[in-house]
Design an enzyme around this catalytic site. Structure first.
Site, PDB file in Angstrom:
ATOM      1  N   GLU A 142       0.821  -1.212   0.000  1.00  0.00           N
ATOM      2  CA  GLU A 142       0.000   0.000   0.000  1.00  0.00           C
ATOM      3  C   GLU A 142       0.857   1.265   0.000  1.00  0.00           C
ATOM      4  OE1 GLU A 142      -2.889  -0.407   3.161  1.00  0.00           O
ATOM      5  OE2 GLU A 142      -4.169  -1.627   1.894  1.00  0.00           O
ATOM      6  N   CYS A 151       6.448  13.691   1.670  1.00  0.00           N
ATOM      7  CA  CYS A 151       7.399  13.864   2.772  1.00  0.00           C
ATOM      8  C   CYS A 151       7.989  15.269   2.654  1.00  0.00           C
ATOM      9  CB  CYS A 151       8.484  12.795   2.659  1.00  0.00           C
ATOM     10  SG  CYS A 151       9.818  13.011   3.841  1.00  0.00           S
ATOM     11  N   CYS A 153      11.046  16.305   4.234  1.00  0.00           N
ATOM     12  CA  CYS A 153      12.380  16.334   4.840  1.00  0.00           C
ATOM     13  C   CYS A 153      13.366  17.103   3.945  1.00  0.00           C
ATOM     14  CB  CYS A 153      12.869  14.904   5.087  1.00  0.00           C
ATOM     15  SG  CYS A 153      13.316  14.016   3.578  1.00  0.00           S
ATOM     16  N   CYS A 156      14.100  15.533   0.586  1.00  0.00           N
ATOM     17  CA  CYS A 156      13.015  15.769  -0.382  1.00  0.00           C
ATOM     18  C   CYS A 156      13.123  17.192  -0.939  1.00  0.00           C
ATOM     19  CB  CYS A 156      11.646  15.563   0.264  1.00  0.00           C
ATOM     20  SG  CYS A 156      11.214  13.826   0.417  1.00  0.00           S
ATOM     21  N   GLU A 310      -6.059  -7.870  -1.108  1.00  0.00           N
ATOM     22  CA  GLU A 310      -6.600  -8.029   0.240  1.00  0.00           C
ATOM     23  C   GLU A 310      -8.104  -7.823   0.142  1.00  0.00           C
ATOM     24  OE1 GLU A 310      -4.728  -5.528   3.182  1.00  0.00           O
ATOM     25  OE2 GLU A 310      -2.742  -5.887   2.355  1.00  0.00           O
TER      26      GLU A 310
END
Ligand code: GAL
Length: 667
Positions: A142, A151, A153, A156, A310
């Site tokens: 997933e 993100c 940070c 990034c 799933e």
């Protein structure tokens, strides 16, 4: 068609495996997915590797003739790694690091983490890449789940700047495209561009997302690209050693709308698509049309049969559980997946876990490991699939209608929503739902693909269209296609800036309309009437001027009383329709009936609430699946003589279907 389970043998004693696998054999379970969260078993300490446990599992599966989808374990970096390399952790929009203790606590751009993944993925692929027990691979788990696509940070930020350099080449170009003269945002170099974190750009109210909309949209694109390249790298690691097909389990549309991966792009690295289907659980109950829509989306990303990796198998939730699936529902959900193009349905999970966050999340077996009602139901389904597979190959619905899915438009709309109550995903679903109610299958497609095989193409709120998309839609319509455009289309450029042309901008000529005035309703209601019957707009009203189009619907209240709300325009050999307002669900069904009559879409003459009807084909045979999502029996008209492949009984003119029952009809 066949069934499988998500299996965690490493969580149980080896003595138990025999019982598990015998029970699986009895239930016609053909495949298990394994290993997606097991980094700490493969590499308990940095550089110390252990594969014996997995060797043993695969060996045991082989004895029982059950194949495996083996996963790369990158969804859960182990604790030692996080402690030693804290820079691999994802940072949220507020700059807070995600800690270990849950999952997906890594940054897709972390070079340290990518190296670590490359090392372990390669070792796993090298060791098992030709193992005959394995039939496929799953990358991670997933991707993007729980807001992990984006993100914030430093790494990034650095990579985002490089991404921008690649796109814009010069900073003055970026300034021009983003319109940074507004509010004195002019940058002197790419090093000045900030990742759009909270604090640097959010208004006091987060909802308004105060940052430059062009920068935000590019940041969303960059994050999606980062997930795609992370996945691509993992696929390359595997393909070096293995020819087995690769997938990753995708999320449903409503979750991905928030997390933001362009699944069309992601799917390019994959050999087949798959997704995770939870229907009634702690966080809500999905309507059956939305589940069908999710199947259609996942089918559309590669235009081929897919898997449910799933499938809910019991009552589930983390802190609280949702209802247990009523008898018949597990079978019904499984058939619905197959009718919509799934080839394999894998239940999550085999046995309910005794510990960990998901101890309430029930699998096929309860915690005691004894076969019970749910086991019996999936066994029956497995047995039926075994028999049906003797006559049917992989099935795909026969869609003559396409709905355009644009991640750019969706993200643009998520940045600035235009008006209260408007949501791209929900608006798109409102068209799908109406088609679903009339048993008309629809594919989700990119605007720039060849559309000529479709009788009808719906493009909801295509806020922005690149030239290739515009050309494709225009040539589809010009060559005899029937295209439906809606309000908030063609108004922005690819940088999320407004276009100077009168709305609907790039679509104005095709639609034969101009919009000089519009009304974002924000709670107000406007009456409308047209080929969709009488209805009420709740979200948006474009007050349409026709240039070459004819009106086929008008406003019947407010100051624009009598003005067109919906139009039809002849365009080349085809037609372009324009819907200037939203209409209510029942009127959507009437609208689809109007198009069905015009285009012969083979829809049901009337809606039977809770009945899903899908015409599907394996290329040789044509079968109609009829599924009753109601707690009461229904009678469904058939209009021709057919056979029910499940009961082997002939069906004439109509069929009665039990609560949560299924029929598979063949001529
Ligand atoms: C999925 C996830 C599984 C399991 C399941 C139940 O989202 O992929 O690993 O967590 O939900 O929560």
């Amino acid at each position: 068609m066949r069934i499988g389970v998500d299996y965690y043998p490493e969580q149980w004693s080896e003595k138990r495996w025999k019982t598990d696998l015998e029970l699986m054999n009895k239930a016609n379970i053909k495949v298990v997915r394994i290993g997606e969260f097991s980094w700490s078993l493969y590499e308990p300490q940095e550089g110390e590797f252990d594969f014996a446990w997995m060797d043993k599992i695969l060996d045991t599966l082989r004895k029982y003739n059950i194949s495996a989808v083996l996963c790369t374990p990158s969804a859960t970096p182990p604790k030692w790694m996080v402690d030693k390399y804290p820079q691999i952790l994802q940072e949220d929009v507020y700059g807070r690091q995600k800690l270990s203790g849950t999952r997906k606590h890594y940054c897709f751009n972390s070079s340290v983490y990518r190296d670590k993944c490359h090392m372990l993925n390669s070792k796993i692929a090298e060791r098992y890449g030709k193992n005959p027990v394995i039939e496929g691979w799953q990358i991670d788990n997933e991707l993007g789940w729980a807001n992990t696509t984006r993100c914030y940070c430093d790494e990034c930020q650095d990579k985002f700047r490089k991404w921008l350099i690649h796109k814009f080449k010069t900073i003055s170009n970026l300034n021009k495209k983003y319109g940074t003269l507004t509010w004195s945002q002019v940058y002197n170099s790419f090093d000045e561009v900030m990742i759009p974190k909270a604090g640097t750009c959010y208004e006091t109210d987060n909802e308004t997302q105060g940052q430059n909309p062009g920068l935000l949209l590019d940041y969303y694109r960059f994050c999606s690209d980062s997930v795609c390249s992370f996945t691509q790298e993992a696929c390359e690691d595997i393909r070096k050693y293995s020819a087995f097909p690769i997938t990753t389990n995708m999320l449903d549309a409503s979750i991905n709308s928030g997390t933001g991966i362009d699944y069309f792009k992601l799917a390019k690295s994959l050999d087949f698509t798959s997704w995770d289907n939870y229907i009634e659980f702690q966080w809500g109950v999905a309507e059956d049309s939305a589940v069908s829509r999710d199947h259609a989306l996942v089918r559309g990303y590669k235009k081929q049969p897919f898997w449910v990796m799933e499938q809910q198998a019991g009552p589930c939730g983390w802190s609280k559980m949702g209802p247990t699936p009523t008898p018949g529902k597990l079978r019904l959900w499984t058939y619905s997946a197959v009718a919509n193009g799934a080839d394999t349905v894998v239940y999550f999970r085999w046995r309910s876990a005794l510990s960990g966050l998901e101890e309430y999340w029930h699998g096929v077996l309860n915690h005691d490991g004894l076969p019970g009602r749910r086991y019996e139901e999936i066994s029956k389904t497995g047995e039926e699939f075994e028999k049906l597979s003797l006559h049917l190959g992989k099935l795909m619905p026969k869609a003559e209608v396409a709905i355009i899915k644009s991640f750019d438009s969706e993200w643009s709309q998520s940045i600035h929503s235009h008006v209260e109550g408007f949501n791209y995903d929900k608006y798109e679903l409102s068209f799908y739902r109406a088609l679903y109610k009339l048993g008309i299958p629809a594919d989700f497609v990119r605007a720039d693909q060849n559309l000529s095989k479709y009788k009808f193409v719906i493009a909801p709120a295509l806020v922005m269209a690149q030239n290739s998309e515009l050309d494709s839609l225009a040539s589809y319509a010009r060559n005899g296609g029937c295209l439906l455009l809606t309000f908030r289309s063609g108004i922005k450029d690819e940088n999320n800036s407004m276009l100077p042309q009168t709305a609907p901008g790039v679509f104005s000529e095709m639609a034969g309309v101009t919009i000089n005035d519009y009304d974002p309703l924000m709670g107000k209601e406007t009456d409308v009437s047209g080929v969709f019957g009488k209805s009420i707009a709740h979200i948006w009203c474009d007050i349409i001027n026709t240039t070459s189009a004819n009106s086929i619907g008008v406003y019947t209240s407010d100051f624009y009383f009598g003005k067109p709300c919906m139009t039809e325009n002849k365009y080349g050999d085809g037609r372009v329709f324009y819907m200037g307002c939203d209409i209510e669900d029942d009127s959507m069904v009437t609208l689809i009936k109007y198009f069905d009559k015009m285009l012969n879409l083979n829809g049901l003459p009337y809606e039977i609430k809770g009945v899903e009807s899908v015409e599907t084909s394996d290329g040789k045979s044509q079968v109609r699946f009829i599924m009753n999502h109601n707690e009461y029996p229904v009678v469904v008209p058939i209009y021709r003589r057919m056979n029910d492949m499940l009961t082997k009984m002939p069906v004439d003119s109509c069929i009665s279907i039990e609560p949560y029952g299924v029929a598979v009809l063949k001529e």
